[in-house]
Enzyme design. Structure first.
Site, PDB file in Angstrom:
ATOM      1  N   ARG A 104     -20.199  -6.403 -11.236  1.00  0.00           N
ATOM      2  CA  ARG A 104     -18.921  -6.687 -10.556  1.00  0.00           C
ATOM      3  C   ARG A 104     -18.590  -8.144 -10.874  1.00  0.00           C
ATOM      4  NH1 ARG A 104     -16.939  -5.244  -4.513  1.00  0.00           N
ATOM      5  NH2 ARG A 104     -16.572  -3.327  -5.680  1.00  0.00           N
ATOM      6  N   HIS A 131     -11.292  -0.711 -11.710  1.00  0.00           N
ATOM      7  CA  HIS A 131     -12.356  -0.281 -10.783  1.00  0.00           C
ATOM      8  C   HIS A 131     -12.647   1.203 -11.056  1.00  0.00           C
ATOM      9  CE1 HIS A 131     -15.050  -0.369  -7.546  1.00  0.00           C
ATOM     10  NE2 HIS A 131     -14.247  -0.544  -6.514  1.00  0.00           N
ATOM     11  N   GLN A 134     -14.489   3.642  -8.581  1.00  0.00           N
ATOM     12  CA  GLN A 134     -13.694   4.011  -7.405  1.00  0.00           C
ATOM     13  C   GLN A 134     -12.850   5.250  -7.702  1.00  0.00           C
ATOM     14  OE1 GLN A 134     -13.640   2.280  -4.276  1.00  0.00           O
ATOM     15  NE2 GLN A 134     -12.735   4.251  -3.777  1.00  0.00           N
ATOM     16  N   ASP A 220      -4.047  -0.323  -1.322  1.00  0.00           N
ATOM     17  CA  ASP A 220      -5.202  -1.228  -1.317  1.00  0.00           C
ATOM     18  C   ASP A 220      -4.721  -2.562  -0.740  1.00  0.00           C
ATOM     19  OD1 ASP A 220      -7.658  -2.429  -1.860  1.00  0.00           O
ATOM     20  OD2 ASP A 220      -7.344  -2.566  -4.025  1.00  0.00           O
ATOM     21  N   CYS A 260      -9.436   2.524  -0.949  1.00  0.00           N
ATOM     22  CA  CYS A 260     -10.793   2.272  -1.456  1.00  0.00           C
ATOM     23  C   CYS A 260     -11.658   1.531  -0.444  1.00  0.00           C
ATOM     24  CB  CYS A 260     -10.729   1.520  -2.779  1.00  0.00           C
ATOM     25  SG  CYS A 260     -10.024  -0.140  -2.642  1.00  0.00           S
ATOM     26  N   ARG A 288     -18.531   7.819  -3.377  1.00  0.00           N
ATOM     27  CA  ARG A 288     -18.984   6.798  -4.335  1.00  0.00           C
ATOM     28  C   ARG A 288     -20.459   7.057  -4.668  1.00  0.00           C
ATOM     29  NH1 ARG A 288     -16.557   1.755  -4.425  1.00  0.00           N
ATOM     30  NH2 ARG A 288     -17.935   1.431  -6.218  1.00  0.00           N
TER      31      ARG A 288
HETATM   32  N1  NVA Z   1      -8.486  -4.618  -5.174  1.00  0.00           N
HETATM   33  C1  NVA Z   1      -9.611  -4.987  -4.348  1.00  0.00           C
HETATM   34  C2  NVA Z   1     -10.606  -3.862  -4.288  1.00  0.00           C
HETATM   35  C3  NVA Z   1     -11.818  -4.127  -3.438  1.00  0.00           C
HETATM   36  C4  NVA Z   1     -12.774  -2.990  -3.454  1.00  0.00           C
HETATM   37  C5  NVA Z   1     -10.244  -6.252  -4.894  1.00  0.00           C
HETATM   38  O1  NVA Z   1     -10.359  -6.371  -6.117  1.00  0.00           O
HETATM   39  O2  NVA Z   1     -10.606  -7.113  -4.106  1.00  0.00           O
HETATM   40  N1   CP Z   2     -14.282   0.003  -2.476  1.00  0.00           N
HETATM   41  C1   CP Z   2     -15.226  -0.898  -2.821  1.00  0.00           C
HETATM   42  O1   CP Z   2     -15.547  -1.098  -4.006  1.00  0.00           O
HETATM   43  O2   CP Z   2     -15.827  -1.525  -1.762  1.00  0.00           O
HETATM   44  P1   CP Z   2     -16.796  -2.784  -1.795  1.00  0.00           P
HETATM   45  O3   CP Z   2     -15.986  -3.976  -2.188  1.00  0.00           O
HETATM   46  O4   CP Z   2     -17.337  -2.860  -0.395  1.00  0.00           O
HETATM   47  O5   CP Z   2     -17.894  -2.530  -2.797  1.00  0.00           O
END
Ligand code: NVA
Ligand code: CP
Length: 306
Positions: A104, A131, A134, A220, A260, A288
């Protein structure tokens, strides 16, 4: 180094997704029956987090254990990655000590450089652009509740972010439509989204119109991780892009709501919608776990009959 990676949704073809959705079903059903399923004994997953996580960390770590393997957590702060070790060097070293890596991070380019120097498969656990894990779980969740997604309409309300981009790639691959409504200035950038064409998505300035006839409404956060400095500006710009009962009312009567997570009730979605009968956010989060088990098994062992 000729490994299959999952860095963005279009790294796999439609037939591979068909296999993965079917395999997720098998793995989830076995798990619910408390049947042991240990195809990855002695395999190690390394998870590298440059951003916060609850679901992604937990689902990969628990998932790897449930498959009989082990998972190791690294983050930027406590590893040499935070002190400027080149990502190419980190990839060489880390991939000699494990069997599969999940990352990540920020720019997609970082994960691509890592994968180019990795001896083992690399999975995108979220970047600024995408992502894919997801959407793998989300589409499985849709199929679980409503059957095949081909030909259906998914409505995306809010920021054209990593999750939105991945829905758009998935629509092209799996032949469904996405209606997108964003505030002015936050529209989809097709090149950044990595789209082949624009046949599978339509943009709407009015979020209500985008929701009309939808099979699934999803949204989101207004501000994604890494963009916190824009928070105040975004709060103002996105105020009318809150998924509420009026939006759900014009969708199909059996439309689902997904997010998500983590969610901000009263910002991108009302409590009434996310905690209401059309919401499947908890199934989405749980899936997930099972979808990523199918993914890791596939990347390490290929297609399995049983
Ligand atoms: N769009 C959000 C998703 C978090 C799971 C982010 O990137 O922070
Ligand atoms: N939806 C998702 O990826 O959640 P986290 O940021 O908690 O991993």
């Amino acid at each position: 180094m000729n490994h299959k990676h999952f860095l963005q949704f279009r790294d796999f073809g439609a037939d591979e997704f068909e296999y993965l959705f079917a395999r997720t079903r098998v793995i989830k059903d076995r798990f619910k029956r408390y049947e042991k399923h240990h195809p990855l004994v002695d395999r190690t997953l390394v998870m590298i987090f440059e951003k916060a996580s609850t679901r992604t960390r937990l689902s990969f770590e628990a998932g790897m254990q449930q498959l009989g393997g082990a998972a190791i957590y690294l983050n930027t702060r406590d590893s040499q990655l935070g002190r400027g070790e080149p990502v190419e060097d980190a990839a060489q070293v880390i991939s000699r000590m494990c069997d599969i890596v999940m990352i990540r991070t920020f720019e997609q380019e970082i994960i691509e450089r890592f994968a180019a120097h990795s001896r083992v498969p690399v999975i995108n656990g979220l970047t600024n652009e995408y992502h894919p894990c997801q959407i793998l779980a989300d589409i499985f969740t849709f199929i679980e509740h409503r059957g095949p997604i081909a030909g259906r309409t998914v409505t995306w309300i809010g920021d054209s972010n990593n999750v939105c981009n991945t829905w758009l790639q998935a629509a092209e691959l799996l032949d469904f439509n996405v209606h997108v409504s964003t505030p002015p200035g936050y529209e989809v950038e097709p090149e950044r989204a990595g789209l082949f064409g624009t046949d599978h998505f339509e943009e709407f300035s009015d979020p209500i119109e985008a929701c009309r006839g939808a099979d699934l409404v999803t949204t989101d956060v207004w501000t994604s991780m890494g963009f916190e400095a824009e928070n105040d500006e975004r709060r103002k710009a996105f105020a009318d892009w809150c998924v509420d009962a009026d939006m759900m009312r014009v969708a199909r009567p059996d439309a689902l709501f997904m997010h998500c997570l983590p969610a901000h009730r009263g910002e991108e979605v009302t409590a009434e919608v996310i905690d209401g009968p059309q919401s499947v956010v908890w199934d989405e989060a749980e899936n997930r776990l099972h979808a990523q088990k199918a993914l890791m098994e596939y990347l390490l062992l290929g297609r399995l009959e049983r």
